[in-house]
Design a protein around this motif. Structure first.
Motif, PDB file in Angstrom:
ATOM      1  N   CYS A  93      36.853  51.008  36.884  1.00  0.00           N
ATOM      2  CA  CYS A  93      36.093  49.954  37.585  1.00  0.00           C
ATOM      3  C   CYS A  93      35.957  50.275  39.065  1.00  0.00           C
ATOM      4  N   SER A 150      30.043  42.438  41.304  1.00  0.00           N
ATOM      5  CA  SER A 150      30.977  41.345  41.076  1.00  0.00           C
ATOM      6  C   SER A 150      30.699  40.231  42.067  1.00  0.00           C
ATOM      7  N   GLU A 178      37.250  41.541  44.508  1.00  0.00           N
ATOM      8  CA  GLU A 178      36.960  42.777  43.788  1.00  0.00           C
ATOM      9  C   GLU A 178      36.040  43.674  44.592  1.00  0.00           C
ATOM     10  N   TRP A 198      40.571  46.722  41.968  1.00  0.00           N
ATOM     11  CA  TRP A 198      41.583  45.672  41.769  1.00  0.00           C
ATOM     12  C   TRP A 198      40.950  44.512  41.011  1.00  0.00           C
ATOM     13  N   VAL A 199      41.528  44.209  39.862  1.00  0.00           N
ATOM     14  CA  VAL A 199      40.960  43.201  38.985  1.00  0.00           C
ATOM     15  C   VAL A 199      41.986  42.101  38.767  1.00  0.00           C
ATOM     16  N   THR A 246      38.411  43.712  32.736  1.00  0.00           N
ATOM     17  CA  THR A 246      36.953  43.828  32.831  1.00  0.00           C
ATOM     18  C   THR A 246      36.398  44.814  31.796  1.00  0.00           C
TER      19      THR A 246
END
Length: 962
Positions: free
Chosen positions: A581, A592, A597, A603-604, A644
Motif C-alpha cells: 500500500c 485515501s 494514510e 500505515w493503515v 486494505t
RNA sequence: GCCGUGGUGGCGGAAUUGGCAUACGCGUACGGUUCAGAACCGUAUCUCGCAAGAGUUGAGAGUUCAAAUCUCUCCCACGGCACCA
C-alpha cells in the motif's frame, strides 16, 4: 458510654456502605449534577501514599457536602495502570505487569475503602483493561485519520538506562525524569501528535476556565506563544533564501549578521556553497554530539563558525552581512535561523562582542531613563518616564539593560503586570512617549564593551519633580501612577527637595547624542538609520517593517508530542504497515480519504471493529538495544494481513506513553461500561464539564495540557459537548516526611496510611490531613500532631453522653451560626485547616455548657460528617436517627443570629490599645467616646488633654488622638 | 537569568476591603486524678521587665490616627522554565 473505639465503628460502617452503596449514582436529569474529580492514581506496589489521602479526602469532603446540599454527585475512582514501574519490575523478576498491577489495584482499593472515601465504586475503571484501552486506541485512530498523528524521524531524547525515548516533558535538566541518567540524542522514527495545531486554542481558552493563576501562567509559559514576523534574506551567490523568525522586526535595520542552527537543512549538503565547509561540518558534528546539559553547562560562552564565501543581504539596508552557524540557535524553534541584532538582544550582543561584529542601535526610549540611584548597576531597575499629551506623566519600569534590550514602547521587555496595566491605561489615553526609531549610530564592539554606560552618558541630567498644586514635594513611590507634574530645572529642584535616600527621580531627558569618540552624531546618521521608518513608535515600526519585508507569524515553544514508546506495558498503537500500500499511495495508484494514510504512506489503521488490539503475553520484557519494543520479537503478533489489500503487513510495535490513558479517563467515568462508544452523548451531556478537578502541580504542563488537547479534538469531531474538560482546577501541596524531605523508600521516611489508621483511625487520619496546613502548600508530616486530631474526635465522642434537650444560650447560638458559615465557606475555598479549627472552637465552647443542647450537637455532627464520616454516622445513629447522616441536609445559618448584640470595643489612645469597653453593637461614636473618657486607663494616657480627633469603627474600635 | 509562590512563637499554622498579632492544634511547665505510669482534666506558655510598661510578623525605609496586611529598596527559601530570537 464506652470509649471511642475507631476500629469497631469504622469496620461497622464500611461494611454497611459496602452493602448499601450509598454513593453509586445514576444520571438524573431532574437533579442538578456535580462532577467532582481527583487524579486517579498509578497503582504502585508501594500502596497508597499519604499524599493521595490528602487530596482524596479534600474532594471527598467537597463531594459529601455537595450531596448534602442536594446535588447528584459523581465522585469516581479508577486506575492509571500502565506505567514503567510495573514493567521494570517485570524485567527484574519475570512477573507479568498484568499480575503485579492487579495485585496493586487490590491493595489500593482495600486501602481506600478503609479510609471511607465516598467513591462511586461501580464506575471503577482501569486504563490497562482491554475494554478501556480499546477506546484509547479508537481516539488515537481518530487523531490519525484527521492527520494529527504522523511518523517522523527526528532527534529524540533517548535514555540509555531505561532504553526509552522520552518526551521533552520527561527530560529534567537534561536528565531522565525516571532514573536521572543523562539523556542522549538519537534519530528515531516516532509517532508524533500534532498538539501544536492546538497551541493557540490551548492558550486562548485558558481565559474561559477557572484555574488558579499560577497554573494558567505555567501553561502559558509552556505553550510559549510569541508574535512576530518571518523575514526572508537573500544569499549572495545562490538562489537560496533563508527565512528567519523574529519578534522584533522593528530592529531589522540593526541586523548585522545571520545565524543558523547547526541542524539547519541549508547546511546539510553544502547547498550554500560555503568555502570552509570542512570547518563548518566539524562544528556541526561537535554540536550534535553534545547533550543538552553540555550545551548549557558551558555557560553563556557562545561558540560558532562563520560561513565563508557566502553573505546574506539585509532586505532593509541592502547591506551584505556575514552568516554564522552557532549552537545558541535552536532548530526546532521558529525557522531555525535568526537575524542577529546585537544592540537589542543580549545573546546576539554577547556573540557579536566575542566575534567583533558591528553593534548598531536602532531603537531609542523616548523620554529617557531614570535611575533610582545614580550609582545603579546595569541590571537594576530602570524607569522610563513618559509624558502624556495632557501633561501628566507616567513612570514605567523594567528590569533590563537599557542599551541591550531597549524597551519597546517603553515597557514591553520584562514589564510586570502592574506596568502592563499602566501601559493599557496609557494606550487608551494616548501618550506621546513610545519608543521611536532613531537614526542610529554604529560603534565597533570593542569600543562598546569598554564603555557600557556610554548611552547613558549621552544624556543630560535635569531633575524631574513631582509637584502638588499647593506644595512641592519629592516623588512618593506610592502615587507614582498618574499625577500632575511640573518640570523644574536641576537648580530649582536642588533647592526644593531633600536628597534623603536618593529618593529623587532623575529624569534623563533625551537629547540627540552629542558626539562620539571618533564619530560625530552627524556622521553616524550618514552611515545608517532606520530609513523611512525613522520616528515611528516601535510598535508601528513592527507593523510597517513586517508589511514591507516579511509576513506576520506566530511561534510557539510548545512542540509536538512524541507519542511512541519502545516498550511493552502500554496501549499498542493500532496501525499496521503495508509495503504494498505504501508504494501504491506514493505512486498515486491508491487514493485515501484518510489524512493519516496520505500523510504516512503505508500505515493503515486497524479497523475499528477489530479493536482493541490486545497486548499479547510475552516472555521477555526487556527492550532491545536497538530500541525496539519487546513486542517486535513476537512474530505471530507482528505479522498480519493488511486491512486494505489483504497482503502481508506488520504491526506497529511501539506502544503509547502513559499519558494516553489519562488524557480522556474522566469521559469514561460518565459511562464506564458502554461497549458501543467511549461514552454516550447523553451521559456526557449530563456530566460534563468536570465541575471541580483537583490534582498536583506536577501535572500542569503534561497531563493537564494533553487532556485539554484530546478533549478539544474530540469536541471538534463532535464527540464531546464542551470545549474545555475542566471548569475548575485546584491543586494540592505535597505531603513531605517529617524531616521536610520528600517521602521515599530509599530515605526510609515513608508514612504508611495503614499504620496510622490502625493506631488512630481513618477519621483521625482524615482530620489530621486536613488540619495539618493550607491545602495548596507543602506540609511536613508529624506523628506528634496527629494526636490532636484524635483527641478532638474523642472529645466529640464523650460529649455525646451529655446531650439533652436544652435551650441555646444567646452568645453560643451566635457562635454556632458563625461556625456553620465558616465551615461551609472554608470548604468551598479549600481552607480545610481553618474549617477544622472552627469545629474545634465550637466543641470547646460546647464543653463549657452545663448540658449539650441536642440541636447544637446535631449540627456539629453534620458539619463534621464530611471530614470524619464514620464517627459522625455512629453518633448520628446514637442520637436515634435511622437514616444516614450523609443524607441529612447541610445545615444552614442565619446571618442575623451571627451578629452579637454586644461587643467588646477596643479603645486606643494615639493608636495604642489602652482599654476595652463592653457595649451594644450599635452604640454610637459619641456614646462610646463619653464612656471611654471616664475610664482611668484612658485618662492616664490622655492626661485630661483635648481629644483632637476620633476614629471610630462601629462595633470594633475607638481611637482617640490627643 | 526569567516566571511563580512564600518568610509570623520551641513546632504546624491563624489573622489580607489596613482596625486587639500569635486563633486552633502540637510541645513544654506546674497542679489535679492515680499505688505508680499512661491516658485524662485544669492552669500557664512571643521577648525583656518585680511591676508600671516597652518591644516584636525575614532586614531597612515610607504612607497612615492605625501596617503581618499598602508602597519602595534589599535578603532568604521553595517550585517551575531555562540560549525560545
Amino acid at each position: 458510654m464506652s470509649n471511642y473505639d475507631h476500629k469497631r465503628i469504622e469496620a461497622k460502617w464500611q461494611l454497611r456502605w459496602e452493602e448499601e452503596r450509598p454513593n453509586d449514582v445514576l444520571e438524573d436529569p431532574d437533579k442538578p449534577k456535580q462532577y467532582i474529580l481527583i487524579e486517579f492514581p498509578y497503582p504502585s506496589g508501594e500502596g497508597l501514599h499519604t499524599g493521595h489521602v490528602r487530596s482524596y479526602t479534600a474532594l471527598d469532603i467537597v463531594a459529601r457536602k455537595r450531596r448534602a446540599e442536594g446535588y447528584n454527585v459523581l465522585y469516581p475512582i479508577g486506575w492509571d495502570a500502565f506505567g514503567l514501574p510495573a514493567e521494570n519490575f517485570a524485567i527484574k523478576t519475570g512477573t507479568s505487569p498484568q499480575i503485579t498491577t492487579r495485585k496493586s489495584i487490590d491493595t489500593f482499593r482495600e486501602q481506600m475503602k478503609r479510609i471511607g472515601f465516598s467513591f462511586d465504586w461501580h464506575r471503577e475503571i482501569n486504563t490497562s483493561d482491554p475494554t478501556y484501552y480499546q477506546w484509547t486506541q479508537w481516539i488515537f485512530l481518530q487523531l490519525f485519520k484527521h492527520g494529527l498523528a504522523y511518523k517522523a524521524k527526528m532527534p529524540i531524547n533517548w535514555c540509555p538506562v531505561d532504553k526509552i525515548g522520552l518526551a521533552n516533558e520527561e527530560v529534567i535538566e537534561g536528565k531522565c525524569e525516571r532514573c536521572g541518567s543523562p539523556v542522549e540524542k538519537r534519530e528515531k522514527e516516532q509517532w508524533m501528535l500534532a498538539i501544536t495545531k492546538y497551541a493557540d486554542r490551548l492558550d486562548r481558552d485558558l481565559d474561559t476556565v477557572n484555574y488558579p493563576e499560577r497554573i494558567k501562567v505555567q501553561q502559558r509559559n509552556w505553550i510559549g506563544k510569541s508574535e512576530g514576523a518571518e523575514i526572508e534574506f537573500r544569499i549572495t551567490n545562490t538562489e537560496l533564501r533563508i527565512k528567519v523568525f523574529t519578534t522584533r522586526p522593528d530592529t531589522l535595520y540593526g541586523a548585522t549578521y545571520l545565524v543558523l542552527a547547526p541542524e539547519h537543512p541549508a547546511l546539510a549538503n553544502n547547498e550554500l556553497r560555503i568555502t570552509n565547509y570542512e570547518e563548518v561540518r566539524k562544528y556541526i558534528e561537535e554540536a550534535k554530539q553534545k547533550t543538552d546539559i553540555e550545551r548549557t553547562a558551558e555557560g553563556k560562552e557562545k561558540t560558532g563558525v562563520e560561513l565563508k564565501g557566502v553573505r546574506a543581504i539585509n532586505p532593509a539596508t541592502k547591506e551584505e552581512i556575514p552568516i554564522f552557524v552557532a549552537d545558541y540557535v535552536l532548530v526546532h524553534y521558529g525557522t531555525g535561523a535568526i537575524m542577529a541584532v546585537p544592540a537589542h538582544d543580549e545573546r546576539d550582543f554577547e556573540f557579536a562582542t566575542k566575534f567583533n561584529l558591528p553593534i548598531r542601535q536602532v531603537i531609542q526610549p523616548v523620554f529617557g531613563i531614570e535611575n533610582r540611584r545614580p550609582d545603579a548597576e546595569a541590571r537594576e531597575t530602570v524607569t522610563a518616564i513618559a509624558k502624556r499629551k495632557d501633561g501628566k506623566i507616567l513612570i514605567l519600569k523594567w528590569k533590563k539593560q537599557p542599551w541591550i534590550s531597549a524597551p519597546i514602547g517603553g515597557v514591553d521587555a520584562g514589564e510586570t503586570s502592574e506596568q502592563a496595566a499602566e501601559r493599557e491605561l496609557l494606550e487608551e489615553t494616548g501618550y506621546c512617549g513610545k519608543a521611536v526609531m532613531v537614526s542610529p549610530i554604529t560603534i565597533e564592539s570593542h569600543f562598546f564593551a569598554e564603555h557600557k554606560n556610554v548611552w547613558r552618558a549621552r544624556y543630560d541630567h535635569p531633575v524631574l519633580l513631582e509637584v502638588d498644586e499647593q506644595s512641592p514635594k519629592p516623588i512618593s513611590p506610592k502615587e507614582d501612577a498618574l499625577h500632575n507634574v511640573q518640570w523644574m530645572t536641576y537648580e530649582e529642584a536642588l533647592q526644593a527637595v531633600n536628597f534623603k535616600n536618593n529618593r529623587l527621580a532623575l529624569e534623563l531627558v533625551l537629547h540627540k547624542p552629542h558626539s562620539y569618540e571618533g564619530v560625530s552624531y552627524a556622521e553616524a546618521e550618514q552611515i545608517i538609520n532606520s530609513g523611512e521608518f525613522n520616528g515611528l513608535s516601535a510598535s508601528e515600526a513592527k507593523e510597517k517593517i513586517t508589511e514591507t519585508f516579511g509576513v506576520k507569524k506566530i511561534s510557539y515553544k510548545l512542540r509536538d508530542w512524541v507519542f511512541s514508546r519502545q516498550r511493552y506495558w502500554g496501549e499498542p498503537i493500532p496501525l499496521v504497515f503495508c509495503e504494498h500500500c505504501a508504494k501504491r499511495i506514493t505512486k498515486g495508484e491508491l487514493r485515501s480519504t484518510n489524512e493519516g494514510e496520505v500523510r504516512n504512506p503505508g500505515w493503515v489503521p486497524v479497523p475499528e471493529e477489530s479493536l482493541p488490539v490486545e497486548l499479547p503475553v510475552v516472555e521477555k520484557y526487556q527492550p532491545t538495544d536497538t530500541g525496539e519494543s519487546p513486542l517486535a520479537a513476537i512474530s505471530e503478533w507482528v505479522n498480519v494481513r493488511c486491512p486494505t489489500c489483504n497482503g502481508p503487513a506488520k504491526r506497529e510495535t511501539d506502544v503509547m506513553p502513559n499519558w494516553a490513558g489519562s488524557s480522556w479517563y474522566f469521559l469514561r467515568y460518565s459511562n464506564p461500561s458502554n461497549p458501543e462508544v467511549f461514552a454516550s452523548r447523553e451521559n456526557l451531556e449530563y456530566w460534563l464539564p468536570v465541575d471541580w478537578y483537583n490534582g498536583g502541580m506536577e501535572h500542569t504542563t503534561l497531563h493537564l495540557l494533553y487532556s485539554r488537547f484530546w478533549h478539544k479534538f474530540l469536541y471538534d469531531i463532535g464527540f464531546v459537548p464542551t470545549e474545555e474538560p475542566y471548569a475548575k482546577r485546584t491543586s494540592h501541596g505535597v505531603v513531605l516526611a517529617n524531616d521536610g524531605q520528600k517521602m521515599s523508600k530509599s530515605l526510609g521516611n515513608v508514612v504508611n496510611p495503614d499504620e496510622v489508621i490502625g493506631q488512630f483511625g481513618a477519621d483521625s487520619l482524615r482530620i489530621y490531613e486536613m488540619f495539618m496546613g493550607p491545602f495548596d502548600q507543602s506540609v511536613a508530616w508529624s506523628m506528634d500532631n496527629i494526636v490532636g486530631s484524635r483527641r478532638f474526635l474523642e472529645r466529640v465522642w464523650k460529649l455525646a453522653d451529655s446531650v439533652k434537650e436544652a435551650p441555646l444560650p444567646e452568645p453560643f447560638e451566635a457562635l454556632l451560626h458563625r461556625s456553620i458559615k465558616k465551615v461551609s465557606e472554608d470548604i468551598e475555598e479549600m481552607k480545610f485547616n481553618t474549617a477544622v479549627s472552627q469545629l474545634m472552637i465550637l466543641l470547646n465552647e460546647m464543653e463549657t455548657l452545663p448540658d449539650t443542647p441536642q440541636e447544637a450537637f446535631r449540627i456539629l455532627i453534620r458539619l463534621l460528617a464530611p471530614f470524619a464520616p464514620h464517627i459522625a454516622e455512629e453518633l448520628w445513629e446514637r442520637l436515634g436517627k435511622v437514616s444516614s447522616v450523609h443524607k441529612a441536609p447541610w445545615p444552614s445559618f442565619d446571618e442575623e443570629k451571627i451578629t452579637l448584640r454586644s461587643a467588646i470595643i477596643v479603645v486606643q489612645v494615639n493608636g495604642k490599645v489602652r482599654a476595652q469597653i463592653e457595649s451594644s453593637t450599635d452604640a454610637t461614636e459619641e456614646e462610646l467616646k463619653e464612656l471611654a473618657l471616664k475610664l482611668p486607663a484612658v485618662l492616664k494616657w490622655t492626661g485630661g488633654g483635648e481629644v483632637k480627633r476620633t476614629i471610630f469603627v462601629p462595633g470594633r474600635l475607638l481611637n482617640l488622638v490627643v
